[in-house]
Design an enzyme around this catalytic site. Sequence first.
Site, mmCIF file in Angstrom:
data_model
loop_
_atom_site.group_PDB
_atom_site.id
_atom_site.type_symbol
_atom_site.label_atom_id
_atom_site.label_comp_id
_atom_site.label_asym_id
_atom_site.label_seq_id
_atom_site.Cartn_x
_atom_site.Cartn_y
_atom_site.Cartn_z
ATOM 1 N N HIS A 29 -7.972 9.603 -1.717
ATOM 2 C CA HIS A 29 -7.252 9.585 -0.446
ATOM 3 C C HIS A 29 -8.020 10.242 0.709
ATOM 4 C CE1 HIS A 29 -2.815 9.363 1.072
ATOM 5 N NE2 HIS A 29 -3.666 9.102 2.045
ATOM 6 N N ASP A 41 0.847 -1.194 0.000
ATOM 7 C CA ASP A 41 0.000 0.000 0.000
ATOM 8 C C ASP A 41 0.882 1.243 0.000
ATOM 9 O OD1 ASP A 41 -2.986 1.065 0.864
ATOM 10 O OD2 ASP A 41 -1.395 2.277 1.747
ATOM 11 N N TYR A 79 2.957 10.082 -0.523
ATOM 12 C CA TYR A 79 4.052 9.518 0.269
ATOM 13 C C TYR A 79 5.410 9.790 -0.363
ATOM 14 C CZ TYR A 79 0.328 6.628 2.428
ATOM 15 O OH TYR A 79 -0.804 6.180 3.050
ATOM 16 N N LYS A 107 -2.961 6.012 -4.270
ATOM 17 C CA LYS A 107 -4.075 6.902 -3.925
ATOM 18 C C LYS A 107 -3.971 8.247 -4.630
ATOM 19 C CE LYS A 107 -3.764 4.815 0.667
ATOM 20 N NZ LYS A 107 -2.337 4.466 0.671
#
Length: 278
Positions: free
Chosen positions: A108, A45, A50, A75
């Site tokens: 998200h 994931d 990120y 996401k």
Amino acid sequence: MTVPQITLNDGSTIPQLGYGTFKVPPADTRRAVSEALELGYRHIDTAAIYGNEEGVGQAIADSGVSRDELFVTTKLWNDRHDGDEPRKALQESLAKLGLDQVDLYLVHWPTPAKDNYLHAWTQLIKLREAGLARSIGVSNFLVPHLEKIVTATGVAPVVDQIELHPAYQQRDVTDWAGAHDVRIESWGPLGQGKYDLFGAAAVAEAAAAHGVAPAQVVLRWHLQHGFIVFPKSVHRERLAQNLDVFGFELTDAEVAAIDALDPSDGSGRVGSHPEEFN
């Protein structure tokens, strides 16, 4: 060790336990994901925000694991909901991951102040139809957000990835999801170390009874509730420990004792509130 597969409402399956890359530094991602794959993780994931999708992609390419054995989630970030931005964002993510398709693409956050999450959801439906994402879902959606997108489109997300741990169980969301065949994914499943979860008697006593670590007890609690979970670590020994949760089972009384750790007034939240994070 075989990780159970959960069947989603579109007929696809997802490994119930995976590896989460939230706050894994980009410089560490390739090594950490490579180690996770070596240990047997097959569900990864990540997210555009990120900043580590490239590391995930490099680790997948290095691994030699066939694509059909892997389940990869990423996401859509909050500033990409409008117009054709969801398609552009997913194409950027796919390029970084080195993939032609993700197994799961999520909105998200709902960003209700912008009120464009319904548009984002309609675009994800199109991305699924175009084959760029096998399954589509949401993250951090509360019941009103879920009801809005399902009522407008007739398409339910396969998952809602929400903050969920013993001190914050979001039963209104999990009850709604259960009634609509939407699976819950738990983020921050161990409370992100922001409270003394492992020192709670219900957790410590179960750990002693089964001869396992407190973290393993909490992950087992998630699994026995049917939640999909993907703890994060950059340490190989912890990665192995987190995966080693299928050799014991909590009793009904142990599960109930951990259930009772939820103050139920929402005070156990450790992350951002979906109504306020835009």
